[in-house]
Each structure stands twice: as C-alpha cells, then as structure tokens.
Design a protein around this motif. Structure first.
Motif, PDB file in Angstrom:
ATOM      1  N   ASN A 196       0.856  -1.183   0.000  1.00 27.95           N
ATOM      2  CA  ASN A 196       0.000   0.000   0.000  1.00 27.95           C
ATOM      3  C   ASN A 196       0.891   1.232   0.000  1.00 27.95           C
ATOM      4  OD1 ASN A 196      -2.691  -1.036   0.092  1.00 27.95           O
ATOM      5  ND2 ASN A 196      -2.238  -1.766   2.143  1.00 27.95           N
ATOM      6  N   TYR A 197       0.388   2.340  -0.533  1.00 27.21           N
ATOM      7  CA  TYR A 197       1.203   3.539  -0.635  1.00 27.21           C
ATOM      8  C   TYR A 197       0.319   4.763  -0.509  1.00 27.21           C
ATOM      9  CZ  TYR A 197       4.524   6.917  -2.518  1.00 27.21           C
ATOM     10  OH  TYR A 197       5.350   7.988  -2.680  1.00 27.21           O
ATOM     11  N   ILE A 198       0.806   5.766   0.213  1.00 26.92           N
ATOM     12  CA  ILE A 198       0.089   7.032   0.374  1.00 26.92           C
ATOM     13  C   ILE A 198       1.128   8.137   0.501  1.00 26.92           C
ATOM     14  CG2 ILE A 198      -0.083   7.002   2.895  1.00 26.92           C
ATOM     15  CD1 ILE A 198      -3.035   7.851   0.649  1.00 26.92           C
ATOM     16  N   GLU A 199       0.782   9.340   0.101  1.00 26.35           N
ATOM     17  CA  GLU A 199       1.684  10.476   0.238  1.00 26.35           C
ATOM     18  C   GLU A 199       1.088  11.490   1.203  1.00 26.35           C
ATOM     19  OE1 GLU A 199       2.774  12.120  -3.563  1.00 26.35           O
ATOM     20  OE2 GLU A 199       3.608  10.218  -4.230  1.00 26.35           O
ATOM     21  N   ALA A 200       1.948  12.233   1.886  1.00 24.92           N
ATOM     22  CA  ALA A 200       1.513  13.282   2.805  1.00 24.92           C
ATOM     23  C   ALA A 200       1.752  14.638   2.151  1.00 24.92           C
ATOM     24  CB  ALA A 200       2.267  13.185   4.118  1.00 24.92           C
ATOM     25  N   HIS A 201       0.731  15.474   2.181  1.00 22.20           N
ATOM     26  CA  HIS A 201       0.795  16.805   1.579  1.00 22.20           C
ATOM     27  C   HIS A 201       0.668  17.851   2.672  1.00 22.20           C
ATOM     28  CE1 HIS A 201       0.010  20.161  -1.106  1.00 22.20           C
ATOM     29  NE2 HIS A 201      -1.050  20.444  -0.368  1.00 22.20           N
ATOM     30  N   HIS A 202       1.563  18.841   2.675  1.00 22.83           N
ATOM     31  CA  HIS A 202       1.425  19.970   3.608  1.00 22.83           C
ATOM     32  C   HIS A 202       0.265  20.833   3.143  1.00 22.83           C
ATOM     33  CE1 HIS A 202       5.684  19.054   4.561  1.00 22.83           C
ATOM     34  NE2 HIS A 202       5.349  19.525   5.752  1.00 22.83           N
ATOM     35  N   LYS A 203      -0.761  20.985   3.967  1.00 18.94           N
ATOM     36  CA  LYS A 203      -1.921  21.798   3.596  1.00 18.94           C
ATOM     37  C   LYS A 203      -1.527  23.253   3.380  1.00 18.94           C
ATOM     38  CE  LYS A 203      -5.227  18.962   6.102  1.00 18.94           C
ATOM     39  NZ  LYS A 203      -6.160  18.951   7.248  1.00 18.94           N
ATOM     40  N   THR A 204      -0.605  23.742   4.196  1.00 14.99           N
ATOM     41  CA  THR A 204      -0.045  25.082   4.024  1.00 14.99           C
ATOM     42  C   THR A 204       1.408  24.893   3.591  1.00 14.99           C
ATOM     43  OG1 THR A 204      -1.449  25.950   5.789  1.00 14.99           O
ATOM     44  CG2 THR A 204       0.475  27.280   5.156  1.00 14.99           C
ATOM     45  N   PRO A 205       1.787  25.410   2.440  1.00 15.86           N
ATOM     46  CA  PRO A 205       3.155  25.211   1.959  1.00 15.86           C
ATOM     47  C   PRO A 205       4.190  25.677   2.997  1.00 15.86           C
ATOM     48  CG  PRO A 205       1.815  26.222   0.257  1.00 15.86           C
ATOM     49  CD  PRO A 205       1.004  26.230   1.518  1.00 15.86           C
ATOM     50  N   ILE A 206       5.168  24.833   3.279  1.00 15.52           N
ATOM     51  CA  ILE A 206       6.174  25.201   4.283  1.00 15.52           C
ATOM     52  C   ILE A 206       7.011  26.388   3.819  1.00 15.52           C
ATOM     53  CG2 ILE A 206       6.250  22.953   5.414  1.00 15.52           C
ATOM     54  CD1 ILE A 206       8.715  22.279   3.807  1.00 15.52           C
ATOM     55  N   SER A 207       7.019  26.650   2.532  1.00 13.77           N
ATOM     56  CA  SER A 207       7.763  27.813   2.029  1.00 13.77           C
ATOM     57  C   SER A 207       7.127  29.130   2.459  1.00 13.77           C
ATOM     58  CB  SER A 207       7.859  27.757   0.507  1.00 13.77           C
ATOM     59  OG  SER A 207       6.572  27.820  -0.073  1.00 13.77           O
ATOM     60  N   THR A 208       5.877  29.085   2.928  1.00 13.78           N
ATOM     61  CA  THR A 208       5.199  30.307   3.358  1.00 13.78           C
ATOM     62  C   THR A 208       5.395  30.590   4.843  1.00 13.78           C
ATOM     63  OG1 THR A 208       3.102  29.186   3.849  1.00 13.78           O
ATOM     64  CG2 THR A 208       3.423  30.006   1.594  1.00 13.78           C
ATOM     65  N   PHE A 209       5.999  29.670   5.573  1.00 19.40           N
ATOM     66  CA  PHE A 209       6.217  29.889   7.004  1.00 19.40           C
ATOM     67  C   PHE A 209       7.228  31.012   7.187  1.00 19.40           C
ATOM     68  CE2 PHE A 209       5.365  25.129   8.116  1.00 19.40           C
ATOM     69  CZ  PHE A 209       4.050  25.281   7.736  1.00 19.40           C
TER      70      PHE A 209
END
Length: 71
Positions: free
Chosen positions: A12-25
């Motif tokens: 099985n495979y799944i990816e995690a997506h940052h809901k708020t782009p870390i580049s905006t921190f």
C-alpha cells in the motif's frame, strides 16, 4: 487513472501533503499531523498543479478535485 499500488507492487502507498506550503512559514514552527493531508500520488500531484495555477487554499482545491472525481 489511479494506480493500484497493492496490486501492482504488493504494498500500500500514500503520500503526505502539507496543507499550508512550508515555504510560506515566516518563522520556526512545529508541524503537527493536522497540517498534513494523506493523498494518493495522482491527487497529490493534482493539488500541486492547482496550487501553482490558482490562489486557492487546500480546502478549496480538495472540494474542486472531489467534485471532478464524483462526476
């Protein structure tokens, strides 16, 4: 068409997506599990394409993609 990872690769495979782009921190920030959305690779790529093309946030993009998948 979504790839069936279990049938094709035996895992099985799944990816995690940052809901708020870390580049905006703007400062040091702790990331929590609530900051992630678990997506199949196709949906993850689609979200990134929408993010580049629009000013929409993750929730709006998710709603748009879901509507397209249900038609």
């Amino acid at each position: 068409m979504q790839e069936d990872f279990l049938a094709r690769y035996g895992v099985n495979y799944i990816e995690a997506h940052h809901k708020t782009p870390i580049s905006t921190f703007t400062s040091r920030r702790s990331v929590t599990l609530a900051d992630f959305a678990l997506l199949c690779p196709n949906c993850h790529k689609a979200v990134h394409i929408y993010m580049k093309k629009t000013e929409s946030d993750y929730d709006d993009i998710r709603t748009s993609i879901r509507a397209k998948l249900l038609t």
